[in-house]
Design an enzyme around this catalytic site. Structure first.
Site, PDB file in Angstrom:
ATOM      1  N   GLY A  76      27.076   2.394  31.089  1.00 42.38           N
ATOM      2  CA  GLY A  76      27.195   3.524  31.959  1.00 42.38           C
ATOM      3  C   GLY A  76      27.258   4.862  31.417  1.00 42.38           C
ATOM      4  O   GLY A  76      26.682   5.707  32.120  1.00 42.38           O
TER       5      GLY A  76
ATOM      6  N   VAL B 184      23.629   2.529  22.572  1.00 42.32           N
ATOM      7  CA  VAL B 184      23.937   2.445  21.293  1.00 42.32           C
ATOM      8  C   VAL B 184      22.747   1.824  20.494  1.00 42.32           C
ATOM      9  O   VAL B 184      21.918   1.423  20.799  1.00 42.32           O
ATOM     10  CB  VAL B 184      25.004   1.035  21.295  1.00 42.32           C
ATOM     11  CG1 VAL B 184      25.346   0.888  20.107  1.00 42.32           C
ATOM     12  CG2 VAL B 184      26.254   1.218  22.126  1.00 42.32           C
TER      13      VAL B 184
ATOM     14  N   ASP C  63      38.668  -0.685  31.156  1.00 43.69           N
ATOM     15  CA  ASP C  63      37.391  -1.206  31.213  1.00 43.69           C
ATOM     16  C   ASP C  63      37.025  -2.597  30.683  1.00 43.69           C
ATOM     17  O   ASP C  63      35.821  -2.809  30.387  1.00 43.69           O
ATOM     18  CB  ASP C  63      36.076   0.034  31.211  1.00 43.69           C
ATOM     19  CG  ASP C  63      34.907  -0.457  31.928  1.00 43.69           C
ATOM     20  OD1 ASP C  63      34.750  -1.270  32.868  1.00 43.69           O
ATOM     21  OD2 ASP C  63      33.853  -0.305  31.258  1.00 43.69           O
TER      22      ASP C  63
END
Length: 951
Positions: free
Chosen positions: A94, A98, A208
């Site tokens: 979000g 990477v 998260d």
């Protein structure tokens, strides 16, 4: 948000999520042109879904960067960012993308996470990203992703450099298998909880946690990834008012935008565990709003109805994690870990009993003011009449006097935030006040801390284990600037409260609360106070409440376990801030002096300036409050740490005890002073008093109990003390290892020690904890090749502790000597000397450094310099003034002299210490020690071994 506006956003989301990828990208672009806020909201909804986010994020990133493509979202492959060569994209989430990269400085592969361009122009997002990186980089645990660096590229791209792991995410495994075998699910949950325990201890909440953020390595290790939404516990909502996290795994309080603590992460563990066991999430719905509604209002389907092999105990654990009221969940990861270990064998009743206990405690402590006033008044009347009859009598065999009291840790009912320290601070200060009352027996802080949390045993068991007849329980809740403290004094014999009170006020009332509590407890127990005792109980340490609160916060940092440098530094800063507000705050001066002493004693800062600051703060405390027990203890530490004047230290500790006779720590320092003076009878008396007041302090039992008797050569007594520590804490490994050494010193056999070390080494993994102990065992066993393998895997350049400073290369040199490889041994000795020459500049008066340096010099054949180090050891303050440490210093000198060819001088030292029957010179250790090989065949050495051999 206006409901109609939300309906528009939800409709747009429903339209977009049904489209294929290319159509979705076009639709999102169109939304951005017509209504940027609408598009941002839809993107947020999509990012909240693991699968939608994984599919969509590269496309989102692609049209946000002109250079990007769907296959390379940010167009960074092939570029060099800082000192990282970017290779290829790995995935997106979000907030970021990477990439696989190569660290050109250290030559290792890394994962680079870049913030999406939309956030790079948002100052709040930049700040959040940098804070994320620095918070995560401070964590070090096998089950957490390692963060190497946080930075910003020349063109303003923010990035995190992270360890690159092989394997797959838990999301990928669940997509392949749906439900996992029960043992696999439990093991993954256990490792997740272990990683979270580390983060929570550092004040970090993940916020998260979901299968996409859990990496499963090929060797079975579980890594929690992406603390990208982690924040300090006192922050939950972003600067723009957006809640962070993925809705399916959000706790109810997180959905409601309330402050969160570690219990939100434990909720997420429950959702993930439910999903692993059943193949479905506990709260379903077609879209985010429906899922949020289910989380807030619906109960999950019983997992046992979905999978028969789930045991009742496991279902109970799982439903505890998913309690909507966070006070009904596990309060911390340690209780969860304990129950995860039990579910394979424990009946469901045992886990339900745990939950029932903390529910009862919570209901009791959260009673309203009206109830407390009515009931408390009646109880207090009864207590006064009961006390007039006989307040100190025992109720039968094995029942302690009511004036023997334990103040259990106060329950923190606040959301973790800037005032989370208050519960611990008030608890500490009430103990400190009660320590002053001679007629009481007050159990020390270390022993009572073991009874915090929902796993605490029944009241009678606590009282029996601590030897008390009265128990104080309490809770603290802070909301904004308001404080509520519930407290009750319980008579153990009847298990009934004899005094109950609720205090309501502001933070400014904190000191008045604890002072009144102490006085009420003493009055209820019917203890007669002298005028001096009464004055001590009512004394006000500072007129500045803000300074007092800073002092309490500093105290909590100082008392955190592990002797971590950062905690002492934080405590120092808080005490110094308190003293800026009130320069006449003697208690803060005394606490600051102790921190300086610990910084020196623990080798964090062994400079003369640190000792001077320790003395300066203690002298200030005594000048302001000559009778303050804490000031006397601080000055005792000044004498103990710097000039090693144990007699002067002892006198200060004795004065402190006159003002605080129940202080177990003060008795411990008295025992330590007698130990250093070699006054063993007085040491034993002081130790027994300390243990009486702090009976479950495993460090006290291990170090001052078993450690002292081991040093005295009384091995059977030492083992008994070690066993006492282990009976309280079976996993207290230092005691088990010390017990193994006692068997070695008394019998010459290392089998017990090997049996203790073997599972610890296996759990720690190659090169991690206990390497120094393992190296010493292998050295005595003369297993040179194995020793070199252990040293090669060790992850520290120096084996360092309070009484050790041995470079790893020094052990390598001894191993090469055992193998007869003189060239390799010399090279290793030379490497060790480089380290030690640097260390001796930093620690010029540190005897372990001189001991190691003498051995390195002797190994290099620099005999004159080696003899000077041996002479320094035999003339230093510790050798002359510390009867406890003197044998270790002397043995170091004897080894140096033996290696330097001074056989006669080495044997003089050994013979003198054997005559004192010091365990540091156990004949079995002498017989096996390779460092004494140069004198092994000396006739006098053989005679000494024969003469002093012990059963």
């Amino acid at each position: 948000m206006d409901p109609r506006r939300w309906e528009t956003i939800q409709a747009a989301f429903d339209q977009v999520v049904e489209l294929d990828e290319s159509s979705r990208a076009s639709r999102l672009a169109a939304l951005g042109h017509t209504d940027p806020a609408l598009r941002a909201a839809v993107e947020s909804l999509l990012a909240a879904d693991d699968e939608a986010s994984a599919r969509l994020a590269p496309l989102e990133a692609g049209f946000l960067s002109e250079a990007g493509t769907a296959s390379d979202p940010l167009g960074l492959a092939g570029r060099t960012i800082s000192h990282f060569q970017v290779l290829e994209p790995l995935g997106a989430g979000g907030m970021g993308v990477v990439y696989r990269a190569q660290d050109t400085h250290l030559g290792r592969p890394v994962a680079l996470k870049f913030l999406l361009p939309t956030y790079n122009f948002d100052p709040a997002a930049k700040t959040r990203f940098m804070r994320e990186g620095h918070s995560a980089a401070a964590l070090d645990h096998p089950n957490l992703c390692t963060i190497y660096e946080v930075g910003e590229s020349e063109d303003g791209r923010l990035f995190l450099a992270m360890a690159l792991y092989p394997g797959e995410t838990l999301r990928a495994r669940l997509a392949r298998e749906e439900a996992l075998p029960v043992p696999d699910a439990l093991e993954i949950s256990r490792q997740m909880a272990q990683g979270l325990a580390c983060a929570h201890a550092a004040g970090i909440v993940h916020r998260d946690l979901k299968p996409g953020n859990v990496m499963l390595l090929p060797d079975g290790t579980v890594k929690i990834l992406d603390f990208g939404l982690a924040k300090a516990r006192d922050q939950n909502v972003s600067e723009t008012g957006v809640r962070f996290g993925t809705v399916s795994y959000m706790a109810p309080e997180q959905i409601l935008g309330q402050a969160v603590d570690g219990r939100a992460d434990l909720w997420a563990v429950g959702v993930v565990l439910y999903e692993m066991l059943t193949g479905r999430k506990p709260f379903g719905g077609e879209h985010e709003v429906a899922i949020a509604h289910a989380i807030l209002h619906d109960e999950p389907v019983s997992p046992r109805t979905l999978r028969a092999e789930i045991s009742p105990a496991l279902e109970d654990l799982l439903l505890t994690l998913l309690q909507k009221d966070r006070a009904e969940r596990y309060p911390a990861t340690d209780q969860l870990l304990a129950d995860l270990g039990r579910v394979g064998t424990a009946g469901v009743s045992s886990l339900r009993a745990v939950r029932a206990r903390w529910r009862r405690a919570r209901r009791m402590l959260a009673g309203n003011r009206r109830r407390v006033t009515a009931v408390g008044a009646a109880l207090l009347v009864g207590a006064l009449g009961y006390g007039a009859i006989d307040r100190s009598r025992d109720d039968g065999p094995g029942t302690a006097a009511r004036t023997a009291i334990a103040v259990l840790p106060f329950q923190n009912l606040s959301a973790e935030g800037p005032h989370a320290y208050l519960a611990g601070g008030l608890h500490d200060e009430i103990l400190t006040q009660l320590f002053k009352v001679p007629a009481l027996k007050v159990i020390g802080r270390t022993s009572v801390m073991g009874y915090s949390g929902p796993d605490a045993p029944p009241l009678r068991q606590i009282a029996s284990e601590l030897g008390v007849g009265s128990v104080v329980e309490g809770s603290v809740q802070v909301a904004g600037e308001r404080v509520r403290v519930n407290v009750q004094l319980i008579d153990v014999a009847s298990e009934a409260p004899v005094w109950v009170e609720q205090y309501d006020g502001t933070l400014d009332d904190a000191f008045a609360f604890q002072r009144d509590m102490a006085q009420q407890i003493v009055a209820t127990l019917g203890v007669a106070l002298s005028s001096a005792d009464r004055t001590a109980l009512t004394a006000v340490p500072t007129a500045r409440v803000d300074a007092y609160l800073l002092f309490l916060e500093g105290l909590q940092y100082q008392r955190r376990p592990g002797f971590v440098r950062g905690n002492f530094e934080a405590a120092q800063q808080l005490y110094e801030r308190a003293l800026v507000l009130d320069p006449d705050f003697a208690l803060a001066h005394a606490a600051l002096s102790r921190v300086h002493g610990f910084m020196y004693w623990l080798r964090y800062d062994m400079t003369p300036a640190r000792l001077a600051r320790q003395r300066e703060a203690a002298e200030a405390a005594l000048r302001l409050a000559p009778d303050l027990p804490q000031a006397r203890v601080a000055m005792g530490h000044v004498h103990a740490v710097g000039p090693a004047d144990s007699r002067a230290a002892l006198e200060e500790y004795r004065v402190a005890l006159r003002g605080s006779p129940n202080d177990a720590d003060a008795w411990r320092w008295v025992a330590q002073a007698h130990r250093r003076l070699g006054e063993w009878d007085q040491f034993s008396v002081a130790l027994e008093k300390a243990v009486q007041l702090d009976p479950r302090n495993t460090t006290l039992l291990w170090d001052q109990g078993g450690g002292t008797y081991q040093r005295m050569g009384r091995y059977a007594d030492a083992v008994r003390w070690f066993d006492r520590a282990l009976s309280i804490s079976p996993d207290f490994h230092p005691a088990a290892i010390s017990k193994g050494w006692s068997y070695f010193y008394s019998t010459g056999r290392l089998d017990t020690l090997r049996a203790v070390l073997s599972p610890l080494l296996e759990r720690a993994g190659p090169g991690r904890g206990w390497s120094a102990e393992h190296a010493n065992v292998l050295l005595y066993e003369r297993r040179a090749d194995s020793l070199l393998q252990v040293l090669a895997a060790a992850q520290v350049p120096v084996f360092e502790a309070a009484l050790q400073f041995d470079p790893r290369s020094l052990y390598a040199a001894w191993a090469h000597q055992l193998r007869g490889d003189g060239v390799a041994a010399r090279a290793a000795f030379d490497s060790a000397l480089v380290v030690l020459d640097t260390a001796i500049v930093k620690f010029p008066d540190d005897w372990p450094v001189h001991r190691a340096r003498g051995m390195a010099l002797a190994g290099l054949g620099r005999r004159d310099e080696a003899r000077r180090e041996a002479r320094w050891l035999l003339e230093c303050l510790i050798y002359r003034k510390d009867a406890y440490l003197r044998p270790g210093v002397a043995l170091g000198a004897a080894r140096i002299l033996a290696q330097a060819g001074e056989a006669s001088a080495a044997l003089d030292v050994i013979e003198g210490l054997l005559a004192e029957r010091s365990s540091a010179l156990s004949v079995h250790a002498l017989r096996l020690d390779p460092r004494l090989d140069p004198i092994r065949e000396h006739p006098r050495f053989k005679t000494l071994l024969a003469e002093y051999v012990r059963s």
